[in-house]
Design a protein around this motif. Structure first.
Motif, PDB file in Angstrom:
ATOM      1  N   LYS A 275     -35.291 -44.977 -79.906  1.00 50.07           N
ATOM      2  CA  LYS A 275     -33.866 -44.789 -79.626  1.00 50.07           C
ATOM      3  C   LYS A 275     -33.172 -46.131 -79.426  1.00 50.07           C
ATOM      4  O   LYS A 275     -32.042 -46.334 -79.887  1.00 50.07           O
ATOM      5  N   ILE A 278     -32.602 -47.891 -82.738  1.00 47.10           N
ATOM      6  CA  ILE A 278     -31.412 -47.351 -83.414  1.00 47.10           C
ATOM      7  C   ILE A 278     -30.146 -47.910 -82.774  1.00 47.10           C
ATOM      8  O   ILE A 278     -29.197 -48.307 -83.462  1.00 47.10           O
ATOM      9  N   ALA A 279     -30.147 -47.983 -81.417  1.00 44.11           N
ATOM     10  CA  ALA A 279     -28.991 -48.533 -80.712  1.00 44.11           C
ATOM     11  C   ALA A 279     -28.789 -49.999 -81.065  1.00 44.11           C
ATOM     12  O   ALA A 279     -27.657 -50.462 -81.240  1.00 44.11           O
ATOM     13  N   LYS A 282     -27.135 -50.305 -84.372  1.00 46.16           N
ATOM     14  CA  LYS A 282     -25.726 -49.921 -84.346  1.00 46.16           C
ATOM     15  C   LYS A 282     -24.856 -50.985 -83.688  1.00 46.16           C
ATOM     16  O   LYS A 282     -23.690 -51.159 -84.041  1.00 46.16           O
ATOM     17  N   ASN A 361     -33.115 -35.963 -87.309  1.00 46.66           N
ATOM     18  CA  ASN A 361     -32.330 -36.634 -86.272  1.00 46.66           C
ATOM     19  C   ASN A 361     -30.863 -36.541 -86.662  1.00 46.66           C
ATOM     20  O   ASN A 361     -30.458 -37.054 -87.706  1.00 46.66           O
ATOM     21  N   ASN A 362     -30.079 -35.885 -85.834  1.00 46.51           N
ATOM     22  CA  ASN A 362     -28.664 -35.693 -86.145  1.00 46.51           C
ATOM     23  C   ASN A 362     -27.875 -36.997 -86.164  1.00 46.51           C
ATOM     24  O   ASN A 362     -26.796 -37.065 -86.761  1.00 46.51           O
ATOM     25  N   ASP A 363     -28.397 -38.027 -85.500  1.00 44.70           N
ATOM     26  CA  ASP A 363     -27.669 -39.295 -85.394  1.00 44.70           C
ATOM     27  C   ASP A 363     -28.005 -40.288 -86.503  1.00 44.70           C
ATOM     28  O   ASP A 363     -27.391 -41.344 -86.586  1.00 44.70           O
ATOM     29  N   THR A 364     -28.992 -39.973 -87.319  1.00 45.73           N
ATOM     30  CA  THR A 364     -29.401 -40.939 -88.337  1.00 45.73           C
ATOM     31  C   THR A 364     -28.368 -41.020 -89.465  1.00 45.73           C
ATOM     32  O   THR A 364     -27.830 -39.992 -89.894  1.00 45.73           O
ATOM     33  N   PRO A 365     -28.089 -42.228 -89.948  1.00 43.55           N
ATOM     34  CA  PRO A 365     -27.182 -42.356 -91.105  1.00 43.55           C
ATOM     35  C   PRO A 365     -27.884 -42.016 -92.422  1.00 43.55           C
ATOM     36  O   PRO A 365     -27.233 -41.924 -93.463  1.00 43.55           O
TER      37      PRO A 365
END
Length: 443
Positions: A275, A278-279, A282, A361-365
């Motif tokens: 996590k 990923i942060a 971003k 993962n709903n947050d993945t681009p």
């Protein structure tokens, strides 16, 4: 008086509590023994001691235990992994930054040696490792006349984050150095759309190396990490230290309950690590202006529309493959390309609930990029086939299995998935060569 009676009962209460605690520990140990056996297929107390932390049953995919940034700039390839002699048993990160038992270029020492080059990103790199260990493709090729007695050597020219035209450039570079190849397998597709899409969102030329991999290096070179990115980096380092400590504790566990509880703890740390990574991605700053940057990266004036961007990505991918085929066909080296399966491209495959938690993962681009990008790649198949490219559409390679095959929410496969995918590649190549041989006999 009542207080005196309570005091008299304290030893009995403590005795009952001790018995219950002992029973709890016994049941916990018995349950942990069963859990360990199901997970590792061996009894805990007679287990084989392992020195390799990756064999402790923790999913460490994508976790860099020793360094945060293992990539190094390369003047021709964009980036490579830092050479290391102790990558894992039987492998090293070699003199050119590729995971292999060998340094490159590798010269044949026997006439019967047959060298297969593997190109692509991390999925291709994992495939190369699995093939060196299990030799699935050679088992299929040995069914062909003239190949039964060959000594097959798998050379990986793949690295996590590579996308076309990096495969094309690397192939040409090593051919110039005199690298002998008898067959080339290029496994790609995902990076070409997922990582090129990130390039587009950052106004970076789509054909440039992945901004996700290059940007940390350029930011370090220019000392331009944002405060938020620095904080995420600190959390990553702290979590990584705890993961290493947890893995060392796991190696020292004398009881199955210790192994079970420590495994859950370490796996939770690994999830937090991912996590934070990923942060970190971003929160990194936008690339500096080229005039202020010691690393020159071609930029676009604006973000391209999805339709224009994915069409360009697909064209870059197809043209690069055509040129790989052309340069290899000049030396009669067969070239095979495989569009890798990915969970975000919908097929008939049914995912179990356990795998859904791992693979999505709903947050993945990446999800949107694959949903738009894969159809764009598939639209280029007729042109590739017209140019005599031996390309296999592997998107349905996992459709017939109910087993868990993904290890993360990106694109990577576990050992079961690796076996299925390797057999798909081997079977596809064998069937093509057999049909091609049959056609030749008819002429």
């Amino acid at each position: 008086m009542k207080d005196f009676k309570v005091i008299k009962k304290i030893p009995e209460i403590l005795k009952i509590a001790a018995i219950n605690l002992a029973l709890l520990l016994v049941f916990l140990e018995l349950g942990s023994l069963g859990w360990y056996f199901v997970k590792h297929k061996q009894f805990f107390y007679t287990r084989s001691k392992v020195q390799d932390k990756s064999a402790l049953g923790i999913n460490l995919e994508g976790v860099r235990l020793n360094q945060s940034i293992v990539e190094r700039f390369h003047p021709f390839f964009g980036f490579v992994q830092k050479p290391s002699a102790d990558f894992r048993p039987g492998f090293k990160v070699n003199n050119y930054g590729f995971i292999s038992p060998y340094d490159y270029p590798l010269k044949k020492t026997k006439k019967n040696q047959f060298i297969i080059g593997v190109f692509g990103g991390s999925v291709a790199s994992n495939y190369g490792i699995f093939e060196v260990q299990n030799k699935i493709l050679p088992q299929y090729l040995k069914q062909l006349p003239g190949l039964q007695d060959k000594e097959f050597i798998i050379l990986s020219f793949a690295t996590g984050g590579y996308k076309q035209p990096q495969q094309l450039l690397i192939l040409n570079y090593f051919l110039v150095l005199g690298q002998e190849l008898d067959m080339v397998v290029n496994i790609d597709g995902f990076n070409e759309v997922a990582l090129s899409n990130l390039n587009n969102k950052n106004k970076i030329d789509l054909a440039m190396p992945s901004i996700q991999h290059i940007l940390p290096l350029t930011n370090l070179a220019n000392n331009s990490l944002s405060l938020k990115a620095m904080k995420a980096s600190v959390r990553i380092q702290e979590t990584k230290t705890k993961i290493n400590e947890g893995l060392e504790s796991l190696q020292r566990c004398s009881f199955a309950a210790c192994d079970a509880l420590t495994s859950v703890y370490v796996q939770n740390l690994v999830n937090n690590y991912r996590k934070d990574v990923i942060a970190f991605d971003k929160k990194q700053t936008q690339p500096q202006k080229n005039g202020d940057n010691v690393i020159y990266i071609n930029k676009n004036n604006s973000v391209l529309s999805d339709s224009a961007a994915f069409e360009e990505m697909a064209l870059n991918w197809a043209k690069s493959s055509i040129f790989m085929h052309k340069v290899l066909s000049a030396s009669n080296v067969p070239y095979f390309q495989v569009l890798q399966p990915n969970q975000y491209y919908q097929t008939q495959r049914v995912f179990g609930e356990a795998e859904k938690r791992i693979a999505f993962n709903n947050d993945t681009p990446y999800a949107k990029a694959v949903k738009i990008g894969y159809p764009a790649l598939l639209s280029k198949f007729p042109n590739l086939e017209k140019n005599k490219i031996n390309i296999f559409n592997g998107v349905k390679a996992f459709d017939k299995t109910k087993d868990v095959v993904y290890v993360d929410s990106c694109c990577h496969y576990n050992q079961a998935g690796q076996a299925i995918f390797s057999n798909y590649v081997g079977r596809s190549i064998l069937e093509y060569l057999q049909k091609n041989e049959a056609r030749s006999k008819k002429k």
